[in-house]
Design an enzyme around this catalytic site. Structure first.
Site, PDB file in Angstrom:
ATOM      1  N   GLY A  89       0.764  -1.003   0.177  1.00  0.00           N
ATOM      2  CA  GLY A  89      -0.375   0.179   0.138  1.00  0.00           C
ATOM      3  C   GLY A  89       0.882   1.436   0.112  1.00  0.00           C
ATOM      4  CG  LEU A  90       1.990   3.291   3.116  1.00  0.00           C
ATOM      5  CD1 LEU A  90       3.873   3.123   3.860  1.00  0.00           C
ATOM      6  CD2 LEU A  90       1.350   4.237   3.846  1.00  0.00           C
ATOM      7  CB  CYS A  91       0.785   3.541  -3.875  1.00  0.00           C
ATOM      8  SG  CYS A  91      -0.405   1.763  -3.912  1.00  0.00           S
ATOM      9  N   GLY A  92      -1.634   5.549  -1.968  1.00  0.00           N
ATOM     10  CA  GLY A  92      -2.574   6.891  -3.093  1.00  0.00           C
ATOM     11  C   GLY A  92      -4.361   5.942  -2.952  1.00  0.00           C
TER      12      GLY A  92
END
Length: 290
Positions: A89-92
């Site tokens: 994750g951590l990709c908008g």
């Protein structure tokens, strides 16, 4: 009201987070260039493969047997959705946008009375779809151990799809991925790969080709490879889109952290000034009392 120690700890915590988001942004920027070059290099090959198949299909004789991957099963009762997402994750909104497109397609098909089956390529797609479509998910292809995507990774997924088709598990297969446009723009895309649809830009006319060996024999060899090529293209587009989305998301997170640090620092200074002022008032009041 928080104490000065609590405010100092909060500021230090946000600064540490800001360092992490800044580092992640720089790593994503370094990976983006290579991923973008790989995605752009794969596009002409995948598009040319579609054109070649369209030309060969038009050149095959009338009444000759057509491979099932091209003509389909003659039914559209069972749909397989291949949902390609990232492993992290951590990709908008990158993962959620692809999952939303697949969810809308699945919901529409079920409303029409069709049967839906899902093959997830990437852990995040499974996490986003399992609550609503857990019973329809056939398998999750885990690519977390893959450091650099290669055609062999896509070919293994392509073979799974073809095996399911040959066993009669579905009639229509649609591939979901995110097409890379720029760092701030990734386009969720759904592409039907079984039965193969000729590209919209392939004209009905054009040059006439002679094929050796027989066109149907060529189609039998090219159609399975085309499935793997389209999956490989989708994975490369996803890789570039993921890094672009992560770079943008971490840049926003770094800026937000900077704004939070400013606000907390201002609050810390005001609280400290108020405490100093209060202590001075107490000292002066005590001195006057004496």
């Amino acid at each position: 009201m928080p104490s000065l120690k609590d405010l100092r700890n909060r500021i230090a915590s946000v600064k540490a987070t800001q360092k992490i988001t800044k580092a992640m942004q720089m790593v994503a920027a370094a990976k983006l260039r290579r991923a973008q070059m790989a995605a752009e290099a794969a596009r002409p090959y995948a598009e040319r493969m579609e054109k070649v198949i369209a030309h060969i299909a038009r050149g095959s004789g009338v009444g000759s047997p057509v491979p099932a991957l091209l003509r389909g099963t003659g039914s559209e009762g069972v749909h397989l959705l291949i949902v390609c997402t990232a492993e992290r994750g951590l990709c908008g909104p990158f993962n959620s946008a692809i999952a939303r497109l697949a969810r809308d397609k699945a919901t529409a098909l079920i409303a029409e009375g069709k049967t839906v089956k899902i093959l997830c390529v990437g852990k995040k797609g499974y996490d986003l779809l399992k609550r609503q479509f857990g019973a329809q998910i056939l398998e999750v292809v885990d690519l977390r151990g893959v450091r650099q995507l290669r055609f062999a990774n896509a070919d293994s997924v392509g073979r799974k799809i073809i095996d399911l088709f040959e066993k009669g598990e579905f009639d229509v297969a649609t591939l979901f991925f995110s097409r890379f446009r720029s760092v701030i723009m990734q386009i969720p895309t759904g592409q039907q790969i079984i039965p193969v649809q000729p590209p919209e830009h392939a004209a009905a006319g054009g040059a006439v080709y002679d094929f050796e060996p027989d066109p149907n024999e060529l189609l039998s060899a090219l159609l399975p490879r085309n499935i793997s090529v389209q999956v490989f293209r989708a994975l490369l587009e996803n890789a570039a889109s993921e890094q672009g989305a992560r770079m943008s998301a971490m840049d926003n997170a770094t800026r937000n952290a900077g704004e939070m640090i400013k606000k907390q620092t201002l609050k810390y200074n005001r609280t400290r000034q108020a405490m100093i002022t209060k202590e001075l008032i107490e000292i002066i009041s005590g001195a006057e009392a004496l």
